[in-house]
Motif scaffolding. Structure first.
Motif, PDB file in Angstrom:
ATOM      1  N   GLY A 224       5.228 -13.200  23.745  1.00 50.42           N
ATOM      2  CA  GLY A 224       4.534 -11.858  23.808  1.00 50.42           C
ATOM      3  C   GLY A 224       4.239 -11.135  23.495  1.00 50.42           C
ATOM      4  N   HIS A 225       3.668  -9.353  23.772  1.00 48.73           N
ATOM      5  CA  HIS A 225       1.915  -8.832  24.039  1.00 48.73           C
ATOM      6  C   HIS A 225       2.794  -7.481  23.902  1.00 48.73           C
ATOM      7  N   CYS A 226       3.290  -7.180  22.661  1.00 50.07           N
ATOM      8  CA  CYS A 226       4.892  -6.650  22.510  1.00 50.07           C
ATOM      9  C   CYS A 226       4.297  -4.498  21.965  1.00 50.07           C
ATOM     10  N   GLU A 227       4.615  -4.070  22.468  1.00 49.40           N
ATOM     11  CA  GLU A 227       4.803  -2.199  22.692  1.00 49.40           C
ATOM     12  C   GLU A 227       5.720  -2.733  21.532  1.00 49.40           C
ATOM     13  N   MET A 228       5.388  -1.819  20.297  1.00 50.11           N
ATOM     14  CA  MET A 228       6.682  -1.795  19.054  1.00 50.11           C
ATOM     15  C   MET A 228       6.246  -0.135  18.342  1.00 50.11           C
ATOM     16  N   THR A 229       8.043   0.224  17.597  1.00 50.21           N
ATOM     17  CA  THR A 229       7.532   0.935  17.074  1.00 50.21           C
ATOM     18  C   THR A 229       7.738   1.116  15.856  1.00 50.21           C
ATOM     19  N   PHE A 230       7.803   1.907  14.959  1.00 50.15           N
ATOM     20  CA  PHE A 230       8.517   1.754  13.305  1.00 50.15           C
ATOM     21  C   PHE A 230       8.551   3.278  12.453  1.00 50.15           C
ATOM     22  N   THR A 231      10.400   3.209  13.246  1.00 52.29           N
ATOM     23  CA  THR A 231      10.465   4.415  12.447  1.00 52.29           C
ATOM     24  C   THR A 231      11.332   4.363  11.217  1.00 52.29           C
ATOM     25  N   ASN A 232      10.648   5.103   9.850  1.00 54.00           N
ATOM     26  CA  ASN A 232      11.113   4.816   9.350  1.00 54.00           C
ATOM     27  C   ASN A 232      11.468   3.729   8.629  1.00 54.00           C
ATOM     28  N   VAL A 233      10.964   3.366   8.404  1.00 50.53           N
ATOM     29  CA  VAL A 233      11.288   1.260   7.849  1.00 50.53           C
ATOM     30  C   VAL A 233      10.652   0.686   6.702  1.00 50.53           C
ATOM     31  N   ARG A 234      11.957   0.917   6.031  1.00 48.79           N
ATOM     32  CA  ARG A 234      11.449   0.936   4.334  1.00 48.79           C
ATOM     33  C   ARG A 234      11.770  -0.218   3.526  1.00 48.79           C
ATOM     34  N   VAL A 235      10.561  -0.804   2.626  1.00 52.16           N
ATOM     35  CA  VAL A 235      10.120  -1.950   2.488  1.00 52.16           C
ATOM     36  C   VAL A 235       9.650  -1.901   1.066  1.00 52.16           C
ATOM     37  N   PRO A 236      10.111  -2.940   0.336  1.00 48.28           N
ATOM     38  CA  PRO A 236       9.638  -2.937  -1.387  1.00 48.28           C
ATOM     39  C   PRO A 236       7.823  -2.824  -1.560  1.00 48.28           C
ATOM     40  N   ALA A 237       7.865  -1.800  -2.551  1.00 52.59           N
ATOM     41  CA  ALA A 237       6.567  -1.341  -2.696  1.00 52.59           C
ATOM     42  C   ALA A 237       6.243  -2.601  -2.842  1.00 52.59           C
ATOM     43  N   THR A 238       6.382  -3.945  -3.649  1.00 52.64           N
ATOM     44  CA  THR A 238       6.284  -5.389  -3.627  1.00 52.64           C
ATOM     45  C   THR A 238       5.718  -5.845  -2.571  1.00 52.64           C
ATOM     46  N   ASN A 239       5.626  -5.501  -1.738  1.00 59.04           N
ATOM     47  CA  ASN A 239       5.473  -5.955  -0.098  1.00 59.04           C
ATOM     48  C   ASN A 239       4.023  -5.801   0.155  1.00 59.04           C
ATOM     49  N   LEU A 240       3.145  -5.040  -0.243  1.00 59.18           N
ATOM     50  CA  LEU A 240       1.770  -4.553  -0.503  1.00 59.18           C
ATOM     51  C   LEU A 240       1.347  -5.310  -0.698  1.00 59.18           C
ATOM     52  N   LEU A 241       0.075  -5.393   0.843  1.00 64.26           N
ATOM     53  CA  LEU A 241      -0.899  -7.197   0.522  1.00 64.26           C
ATOM     54  C   LEU A 241      -2.586  -6.576  -0.093  1.00 64.26           C
ATOM     55  N   GLY A 242      -2.080  -6.890  -0.817  1.00 64.64           N
ATOM     56  CA  GLY A 242      -3.673  -7.049  -2.011  1.00 64.64           C
ATOM     57  C   GLY A 242      -3.368  -5.353  -2.321  1.00 64.64           C
ATOM     58  N   GLU A 243      -3.989  -4.974  -2.182  1.00 62.11           N
ATOM     59  CA  GLU A 243      -4.133  -3.139  -2.796  1.00 62.11           C
ATOM     60  C   GLU A 243      -4.268  -2.206  -1.677  1.00 62.11           C
ATOM     61  N   GLU A 244      -3.756  -1.065  -2.254  1.00 65.53           N
ATOM     62  CA  GLU A 244      -3.815   0.096  -1.280  1.00 65.53           C
ATOM     63  C   GLU A 244      -5.783   0.740  -1.333  1.00 65.53           C
ATOM     64  N   GLY A 245      -5.730   0.865  -0.284  1.00 63.29           N
ATOM     65  CA  GLY A 245      -6.939   1.157  -0.051  1.00 63.29           C
ATOM     66  C   GLY A 245      -8.202  -0.252   0.866  1.00 63.29           C
ATOM     67  N   SER A 246      -7.191  -1.098   0.890  1.00 63.41           N
ATOM     68  CA  SER A 246      -7.961  -2.703   0.423  1.00 63.41           C
ATOM     69  C   SER A 246      -8.060  -3.370   2.460  1.00 63.41           C
ATOM     70  N   GLY A 247      -7.463  -2.354   3.312  1.00 67.61           N
ATOM     71  CA  GLY A 247      -6.067  -3.400   4.677  1.00 67.61           C
ATOM     72  C   GLY A 247      -8.062  -3.028   5.749  1.00 67.61           C
ATOM     73  N   PHE A 248      -8.800  -2.001   4.858  1.00 73.51           N
ATOM     74  CA  PHE A 248     -10.122  -2.276   6.698  1.00 73.51           C
ATOM     75  C   PHE A 248     -10.515  -3.409   6.261  1.00 73.51           C
ATOM     76  N   ALA A 249     -10.872  -4.027   5.038  1.00 71.94           N
ATOM     77  CA  ALA A 249     -12.014  -5.102   4.656  1.00 71.94           C
ATOM     78  C   ALA A 249     -10.705  -6.244   4.282  1.00 71.94           C
ATOM     79  N   LEU A 250      -9.385  -6.421   4.775  1.00 68.67           N
ATOM     80  CA  LEU A 250      -9.328  -7.670   4.365  1.00 68.67           C
ATOM     81  C   LEU A 250      -7.983  -7.745   5.827  1.00 68.67           C
ATOM     82  N   ALA A 251      -8.457  -6.799   6.715  1.00 61.31           N
ATOM     83  CA  ALA A 251      -8.411  -6.808   8.275  1.00 61.31           C
ATOM     84  C   ALA A 251     -10.172  -7.919   8.872  1.00 61.31           C
ATOM     85  N   GLN A 252     -11.454  -6.874   8.504  1.00 64.15           N
ATOM     86  CA  GLN A 252     -12.462  -8.038   8.765  1.00 64.15           C
ATOM     87  C   GLN A 252     -12.312  -9.339   8.222  1.00 64.15           C
ATOM     88  N   ALA A 253     -11.939  -9.587   7.002  1.00 66.26           N
ATOM     89  CA  ALA A 253     -11.476 -11.255   6.624  1.00 66.26           C
ATOM     90  C   ALA A 253     -11.101 -11.532   7.368  1.00 66.26           C
TER      91      ALA A 253
END
Length: 416
Positions: A224-253
């Motif tokens: 699959g190379h899929c189109e997806m939607t995320f609608t009011n998807v609720r997950v625990p805050a502990t599911n955050l990878l790294g820190e808030e605001g670090s997503g761009f840096a993580l993507a480059q890594a």
């Protein structure tokens, strides 16, 4: 710089090649038959994965494995020739647990996951018992600039709530895909490169929906190379990878090693295309001469050899640089190979397809499938144009250090 294969790597090359010829190449026809009949994963995949793991040909891509993690810890330079061999058959990397996008996701989890996240998601990925996907690209914005993404990741008490639309999400249709690493914005008002975060979303979470498996060049990939939607998807805050605001840096890594792995495999696909082209040119005659005796085809063979070897050396140099100074410091070389190698991939496959004539368009050779994926790679992990612009910016910035030095070589002195 020394790109010669060590005895360790040469031994691994022989072992991976032997495994490919004994267990994978003979099953390719069966794989095609089963997948085209709608049976995916192929019935023998787990058997081959178990065998590869038992022979120590497992997780070859990850340089920093811990002692309790399964696999063979190789440098990027050591891994490059092995990935090249795997790249000859599109589905082969999964047998060795070296398949995208799982490799990039495992790299991310290895670098940034909490102990609980590692236990829940990294451990089964390293064992090859689950698959994963990386959800960043969006249809409504130019996602070659990741700062444009609009998916919302909003904090709500002890949870995050995710809303957004993604597409071309590789692996999303795989029945064993159990976890999505989703990139979105946690703070749209922050500095541009600190607005994004990444979060772990289990595939079975309410509100996660796969809309369609998008054909690529009119070919459907079973994973699959899929189109997806995320609608009011609720997950625990502990599911955050790294820190808030670090997503761009993580993507480059994540994208640095991911880009070079694609290029390593593309070299293998181009090498196979050249081998098939040469074989066909020596068995087929037109107008009383073997194909290779026609000047054009002889030139294609020669150019392909030159171009493949050039590209391989640049990929090896880039792998060496990542090992020595890290992906961030090697970003120019990573962009260089990412702009170069997919073009090489399609060029050599195109020449081979032409030598095979109409047969080259059919499933009787792997060339059409390899060409299709090579064309798609000109978008994957950033389009050619973005990488070329990045290279130009870095060259111009570097030139400022020696600005005016080139003027000494001008016949006419520069004017004030």
């Amino acid at each position: 710089m020394n790109f010669g294969y060590s005895q360790k790597v040469e031994t691994l090359r022989q072992r991976v090649s032997a495994f490919m010829h004994e267990h994978i190449v003979p099953r390719h026809g069966q794989w095609l038959d089963e997948v085209h009949a709608g049976h995916f994963p192929a019935s023998f995949m787990e058997e081959l994965k178990t065998k590869a793991k038992s022979e120590g040909l497992w997780n070859l891509f990850l340089p920093h494995l811990k002692t309790d993690e399964p696999g063979t810890a190789l440098t990027n330079l050591e891994y490059a020739p092995l990935a090249e061999i795997m790249g000859r058959i599109s589905w082969a990397p999964e047998v060795f647990n070296c398949n995208a996008p799982d490799t990039g996701n495992m790299e991310l989890l290895h670098m940034f996951a909490t102990p609980a996240q590692r236990e829940q998601w990294l451990a089964p990925l390293l064992e090859g018992t689950i698959r994963s996907a990386f959800a960043m690209t969006e249809p409504d914005v130019p996602s070659s600039d990741a700062t444009n993404i609009t998916t919302s990741i909003r904090r709500d008490g002890d949870d995050y709530v995710i809303n957004g639309r993604k597409w071309f999400i590789t692996n999303a249709a795989h029945p064993n895909c159990k976890i999505f690493i989703v990139m979105g914005k946690t703070n749209p008002d922050a500095e541009t490169h600190q607005q994004q975060s990444m979060i772990l979303v289990p595939a079975e979470t309410p509100g996660v929906k796969v809309i369609r498996n998008i054909p690529v060049m009119n070919h459907i990939s079973p994973e699959g190379h899929c189109e997806m939607t995320f609608t009011n998807v609720r997950v625990p805050a502990t599911n955050l990878l790294g820190e808030e605001g670090s997503g761009f840096a993580l993507a480059q890594a994540r994208l640095g090693p991911g880009r070079i792995h694609h290029c390593m495999r593309s070299i293998g696909a181009a090498e196979l295309a050249l081998e098939l082209m040469i074989a066909r040119s020596q068995e087929r005659k037109t107008f009383g001469k073997y194909l290779h005796q026609h000047g054009t085809i002889g030139e294609w063979i020669a150019k392909s050899r030159i171009e493949i070897d050039q590209a391989r050396l640049l990929v090896l140099k880039t792998a060496w640089l990542i090992d020595e100074v890290g992906a961030k410091a090697a970003r120019k070389e990573i962009s260089m190979i990412k702009a170069l190698v997919p073009q090489l991939h399609t060029t050599v496959c195109d020449r081979a397809m032409q030598v095979f004539g109409a047969m080259g368009l059919s499933p009787d050779t792997p060339l059409a499938d390899h060409w299709t994926w090579g064309r798609a790679l000109r978008y994957a992990d950033g389009p050619d144009e973005v990488h070329l612009q990045a290279i130009a910016r870095m060259e111009l910035a570097q030139s400022k250090e020696t600005l005016g030095a080139a003027a000494a070589y001008l016949t006419v002195p520069p004017r004030d």
